[in-house]
Design a protein around this motif. Structure first.
Motif, PDB file in Angstrom:
ATOM      1  N   SER A  39      71.434 -12.374   2.916  1.00 45.78           N
ATOM      2  CA  SER A  39      71.050 -11.637   4.125  1.00 45.78           C
ATOM      3  C   SER A  39      72.185 -10.719   4.571  1.00 45.78           C
ATOM      4  CB  SER A  39      70.713 -12.620   5.248  1.00 45.78           C
ATOM      5  OG  SER A  39      69.608 -13.419   4.885  1.00 45.78           O
ATOM      6  N   PRO A  40      71.915  -9.430   4.749  1.00 48.72           N
ATOM      7  CA  PRO A  40      72.972  -8.495   5.144  1.00 48.72           C
ATOM      8  C   PRO A  40      73.441  -8.685   6.581  1.00 48.72           C
ATOM      9  CG  PRO A  40      70.854  -7.380   5.058  1.00 48.72           C
ATOM     10  CD  PRO A  40      70.634  -8.752   4.489  1.00 48.72           C
ATOM     11  N   ASP A  41      72.588  -9.247   7.420  1.00 52.16           N
ATOM     12  CA  ASP A  41      73.005  -9.578   8.781  1.00 52.16           C
ATOM     13  C   ASP A  41      72.200 -10.782   9.265  1.00 52.16           C
ATOM     14  OD1 ASP A  41      70.619  -8.627  10.595  1.00 52.16           O
ATOM     15  OD2 ASP A  41      71.014  -6.918   9.277  1.00 52.16           O
ATOM     16  N   THR A  43      71.007 -13.199  12.680  1.00 52.10           N
ATOM     17  CA  THR A  43      70.866 -13.408  14.120  1.00 52.10           C
ATOM     18  C   THR A  43      70.422 -14.847  14.345  1.00 52.10           C
ATOM     19  OG1 THR A  43      70.246 -11.093  14.483  1.00 52.10           O
ATOM     20  CG2 THR A  43      69.708 -12.665  16.231  1.00 52.10           C
ATOM     21  N   LYS A  67      80.559 -17.341   8.444  1.00 52.93           N
ATOM     22  CA  LYS A  67      79.545 -16.295   8.255  1.00 52.93           C
ATOM     23  C   LYS A  67      79.373 -15.540   9.576  1.00 52.93           C
ATOM     24  CE  LYS A  67      76.854 -18.587   4.657  1.00 52.93           C
ATOM     25  NZ  LYS A  67      77.120 -17.538   3.646  1.00 52.93           N
ATOM     26  N   PRO A  68      79.465 -14.223   9.568  1.00 52.35           N
ATOM     27  CA  PRO A  68      79.258 -13.472  10.805  1.00 52.35           C
ATOM     28  C   PRO A  68      77.789 -13.520  11.232  1.00 52.35           C
ATOM     29  CG  PRO A  68      79.522 -11.979   8.954  1.00 52.35           C
ATOM     30  CD  PRO A  68      79.788 -13.357   8.423  1.00 52.35           C
ATOM     31  N   PHE A  69      77.562 -13.759  12.508  1.00 55.69           N
ATOM     32  CA  PHE A  69      76.190 -13.752  13.024  1.00 55.69           C
ATOM     33  C   PHE A  69      76.206 -13.391  14.500  1.00 55.69           C
ATOM     34  CE2 PHE A  69      77.715 -18.107  13.561  1.00 55.69           C
ATOM     35  CZ  PHE A  69      77.297 -18.447  14.849  1.00 55.69           C
ATOM     36  N   THR A  70      75.073 -12.892  14.954  1.00 57.29           N
ATOM     37  CA  THR A  70      74.856 -12.598  16.368  1.00 57.29           C
ATOM     38  C   THR A  70      74.038 -13.727  16.966  1.00 57.29           C
ATOM     39  OG1 THR A  70      74.855 -10.218  15.920  1.00 57.29           O
ATOM     40  CG2 THR A  70      73.880 -10.942  18.008  1.00 57.29           C
ATOM     41  N   GLY A  82      66.813  -7.062  13.581  1.00 59.70           N
ATOM     42  CA  GLY A  82      67.755  -7.086  12.479  1.00 59.70           C
ATOM     43  C   GLY A  82      67.066  -7.499  11.199  1.00 59.70           C
ATOM     44  N   HIS A  83      67.850  -7.933  10.223  1.00 61.43           N
ATOM     45  CA  HIS A  83      67.284  -8.327   8.940  1.00 61.43           C
ATOM     46  C   HIS A  83      66.801  -9.772   8.949  1.00 61.43           C
ATOM     47  CE1 HIS A  83      67.034  -9.601   4.736  1.00 61.43           C
ATOM     48  NE2 HIS A  83      66.779  -8.317   4.451  1.00 61.43           N
TER      49      HIS A  83
END
Length: 268
Positions: A39-41, A43, A67-70, A82-83
């Motif tokens: 997954s590129p982004d 949430t 892992k970066p996440f919002t 988002g994706h």
């Protein structure tokens, strides 16, 4: 004290090699991380909930560490996009609480990929069944009863509740005396004797935060509850747990699927 019985687990019921607690945790970790691998982004969507649900969210954050996440609250769902959306595990797919079907329909409009992290489901609720029959999301159940209900109506798999990924070690201590933590809301069993316990403290509602919730569990040596995450916290903090069901299968389902290696006992 009422007679107790150990939740019965049939080892052959474990799908995909869940032969023990430690193997179940690691297999679950791999499944959940694999589901978001490309997954590129990301949430992370947090539905509403009590302090017990905060344990699910904290465990998910620790699972996603690195892992970066919002992170998005339920009040922000309609504006989020988002994706890939991860919907936090919860019990919002049952008769007492079933806000999740509506939230899922909103989320699926705004994201290309949706993954529902380990949750419990009751498809006798029409809105729940209809939502899962229509969804393109990857849906994880957190116990076998829910998994067997949903496996033929959506893309489904099974994994441990993300509360099992939380790091409990700093809260562990020798405790004294019993904790009675029974629910008083609309998910409790009607006419259940637990509601008359004089020193009951429904810590999922009365705790100010997760830190206080875990400290309360830690300072006791036995836990009596019909709350899933009080049961899980008690087991992970090395307490003896006596559980009663709520008004659907969630609690005995989690106990039988995830906690058969622990001193977790069902009240008769």
């Amino acid at each position: 004290m009422q007679p107790m019985e150990k939740g019965e687990i049939i080892m052959e019921d474990y799908p995909k090699g869940f032969s023990s607690f430690s193997e179940g945790v690691e297999t679950s970790r791999k499944k959940l991380l694999t589901s978001i691998e490309f997954s590129p982004d990301l949430t992370f969507i947090i539905p509403g909930g009590n302090i017990g649900d905060h344990l699910i969210w904290a465990g998910t954050r620790q699972l996603l560490d690195g892992k970066p996440f919002t992170e998005v609250s339920e009040d922000e769902i309609e504006k989020a996009n988002g994706h890939t959306a991860i919907i936090a595990g919860c019990g919002g797919w049952c008769k007492a609480y079933h806000s999740m079907p509506r939230q899922l329909s909103i989320i699926e409009k705004n994201f290309k990929k949706v993954i529902i992290f380990p949750s419990s489901f009751d498809i006798s609720v029409p809105a729940v069944k209809d939502s899962l029959m229509k969804t393109k999301a990857m849906v994880f159940a957190r116990e076998l009863i829910s998994y067997n209900q949903i496996k033929d109506i959506c893309e489904a798999d099974i994994a441990f509740d993300t509360a099992f990924f939380f790091h409990y070690s700093k809260y562990k201590q020798q405790g004294n005396g019993p904790l009675y933590a029974y629910r008083k809301d609309r998910e409790k069993l009607k006419n259940e004797i637990n509601s008359s316990v004089e020193d009951n403290n429904d810590i999922s509602k009365t705790s100010k935060n997760l830190n206080q919730f875990l400290k309360i569990v830690a300072k006791h040596n036995t836990v009596h509850t019909d709350r899933a995450h009080v049961m899980i916290a008690g087991a992970m903090l090395d307490k003896t747990v006596y559980y009663s069901p709520s008004n659907y299968h969630k609690i005995p389902g989690i106990a039988d699927f995830s906690l058969h290696d622990f001193p977790v006992w069902k009240k008769k």
